[in-house]
Write an enzyme that holds these catalytic residues in place. Structure first.
Site, PDB file in Angstrom:
ATOM      1  N   ASP A 271      -9.871  -2.365  -1.578  1.00 53.22           N
ATOM      2  CA  ASP A 271      -9.082  -3.797  -1.593  1.00 53.22           C
ATOM      3  C   ASP A 271      -9.304  -4.331  -2.916  1.00 53.22           C
ATOM      4  O   ASP A 271     -10.173  -4.059  -3.666  1.00 53.22           O
ATOM      5  CB  ASP A 271      -9.938  -4.667  -0.517  1.00 53.22           C
TER       6      ASP A 271
ATOM      7  N   HIS B 196      -2.165  -1.237  -8.012  1.00 54.92           N
ATOM      8  CA  HIS B 196      -1.986  -0.116  -7.288  1.00 54.92           C
ATOM      9  C   HIS B 196      -2.009   1.208  -7.935  1.00 54.92           C
ATOM     10  O   HIS B 196      -2.809   2.016  -7.623  1.00 54.92           O
ATOM     11  CB  HIS B 196      -0.732  -0.270  -6.276  1.00 54.92           C
TER      12      HIS B 196
ATOM     13  N   LEU C 192     -13.438  19.598   2.073  1.00 51.40           N
ATOM     14  CA  LEU C 192     -13.155  18.121   2.217  1.00 51.40           C
ATOM     15  C   LEU C 192     -12.015  17.609   2.964  1.00 51.40           C
ATOM     16  O   LEU C 192     -10.815  18.504   2.888  1.00 51.40           O
ATOM     17  CB  LEU C 192     -13.421  17.334   0.734  1.00 51.40           C
TER      18      LEU C 192
HETATM   19  C1  FPP Z   1      -5.307  -3.243  -1.227  1.00 51.94           C
HETATM   20  O1  FPP Z   1      -5.364  -3.962  -2.221  1.00 51.94           O
HETATM   21  C2  FPP Z   1      -4.812  -1.979  -1.361  1.00 51.94           C
HETATM   22  C3  FPP Z   1      -3.733  -1.434  -0.672  1.00 51.94           C
HETATM   23  C4  FPP Z   1      -2.960  -2.421   0.469  1.00 51.94           C
HETATM   24  C5  FPP Z   1      -3.032  -0.154  -1.127  1.00 51.94           C
HETATM   25  C6  FPP Z   1      -3.975   0.897  -1.353  1.00 51.94           C
HETATM   26  C7  FPP Z   1      -3.370   1.880  -2.461  1.00 51.94           C
HETATM   27  C8  FPP Z   1      -3.907   2.422  -3.437  1.00 51.94           C
HETATM   28  C9  FPP Z   1      -5.391   2.522  -3.660  1.00 51.94           C
HETATM   29  C10 FPP Z   1      -3.034   3.456  -4.155  1.00 51.94           C
HETATM   30  C11 FPP Z   1      -2.214   4.317  -3.391  1.00 51.94           C
HETATM   31  C12 FPP Z   1      -2.917   5.630  -2.817  1.00 51.94           C
HETATM   32  C13 FPP Z   1      -2.241   6.658  -2.268  1.00 51.94           C
HETATM   33  C14 FPP Z   1      -3.326   7.662  -1.983  1.00 51.94           C
HETATM   34  C15 FPP Z   1      -1.017   6.747  -2.761  1.00 51.94           C
HETATM   35  P1  FPP Z   1      -4.430  -5.453  -2.303  1.00 51.94           P
HETATM   36  O2  FPP Z   1      -3.372  -5.177  -2.984  1.00 51.94           O
HETATM   37  O3  FPP Z   1      -4.633  -5.879  -0.861  1.00 51.94           O
HETATM   38  O4  FPP Z   1      -5.407  -6.299  -3.075  1.00 51.94           O
HETATM   39  P2  FPP Z   1      -5.587  -7.829  -3.324  1.00 51.94           P
HETATM   40  O5  FPP Z   1      -6.479  -8.255  -2.219  1.00 51.94           O
HETATM   41  O6  FPP Z   1      -6.377  -7.942  -4.611  1.00 51.94           O
HETATM   42  O7  FPP Z   1      -4.375  -8.473  -3.330  1.00 51.94           O
END
Ligand code: FPP
Length: 224
Positions: free
Chosen positions: A12, A29, A122
């Site tokens: 997150d 992201h 893994l």
């Molecule tokens: C949450 O942060 C994150 C996500 C919903 C997406 C996670 C994706 C990645 C780490 C990159 C892609 C990974 C792969 C393997 C392709 P948020 O956007 O909710 O953050 P915020 O709480 O600050 O809004």
């Protein structure tokens, strides 16, 4: 010292990091994906066997279309450019969640899972379009359909995480203390670590610190 087989992570904080440093949630992201790569490497160094990453929840579809599209483009590029490398490193990729994406992504996922199926070093479980409540409901539906006895073992077998041990550690970055419909059944006895740093800022040192702290915890599993 506690053995460590399985780490699960709620990654997150990408959006907040991106807005703060790059004026763009999507750049957060992109940076988050770099952290994913660091954590995969470090998991291998720590001889961890299962790494489960929450990449996209069933609730994330509510986000603006542009952001959803960006996330799936990142995923597509990641699978296209990294799957051979993961395969060479003896890493298995498994998707948990409902696989109803575009034809192209579905095909890429199928191919990636197939290619890496026999790898043993893994296993990365990428949670995509995943929601724990639906996972549990679907498991019960199947159990009912097949007229099986309902008990802990049966439910374990009908979840998408069958054959995967329950997580020893759950990490959530981003300074938020909630579980967001992630592995609710599987984390009954998991050690939970809430980390203040946003996911793109999380690094190997933070990860190793959590692992070190976990190893020292007295895990009772209800005993004394
Ligand atoms: C949450 O942060 C994150 C996500 C919903 C997406 C996670 C994706 C990645 C780490 C990159 C892609 C990974 C792969 C393997 C392709 P948020 O956007 O909710 O953050 P915020 O709480 O600050 O809004």
């Amino acid at each position: 010292m506690n053995p460590l087989k399985h780490v699960a992570i709620i990654m997150d904080g990408n959006g907040r990091w991106g807005l703060k440093y790059k004026n763009s949630r999507n750049e957060g992201h992109r940076a988050g994906l770099k952290t994913v790569e660091k954590i995969i490497k470090q998991s291998i160094k720590n001889k961890i066997k299962f790494l489960t990453l929450y990449a996209f929840s069933t609730e994330n579809w509510k986000r603006p279309k542009k952001e959803v599209e960006f996330l799936f483009t990142l995923l597509e590029n990641f699978l296209e450019s990294k799957i051979d490398d993961l395969n060479k490193k003896n890493i298995r990729l498994k998707i948990i969640g409902t696989k109803n994406f575009t034809k192209k992504i579905n095909k890429l996922i199928k191919l990636s899972e197939k290619k890496t199926y026999n790898n043993k070093r893994l296993q990365i479980n990428l949670a995509l379009n995943y929601g724990s409540k639906s996972e549990i409901i679907n498991a019960f539906k199947l159990i009912k359909k097949e007229n099986k006895n309902i008990n802990i073992k049966t439910l374990d077998k009908y979840l998408q995480t069958k054959d995967i041990p329950d997580p020893d550690i759950l990490i959530r970055t981003g300074n938020t203390k909630r579980l967001s419909n992630f592995l609710l059944w599987q984390i009954a006895y998991t050690e939970i670590f809430f980390e203040k740093k946003l996911w793109p800022a999380f690094n190997e040192v933070d990860y190793n610190k959590i692992i070190k702290n976990y190893k020292r915890i007295k895990r009772n599993f209800g005993n004394i």
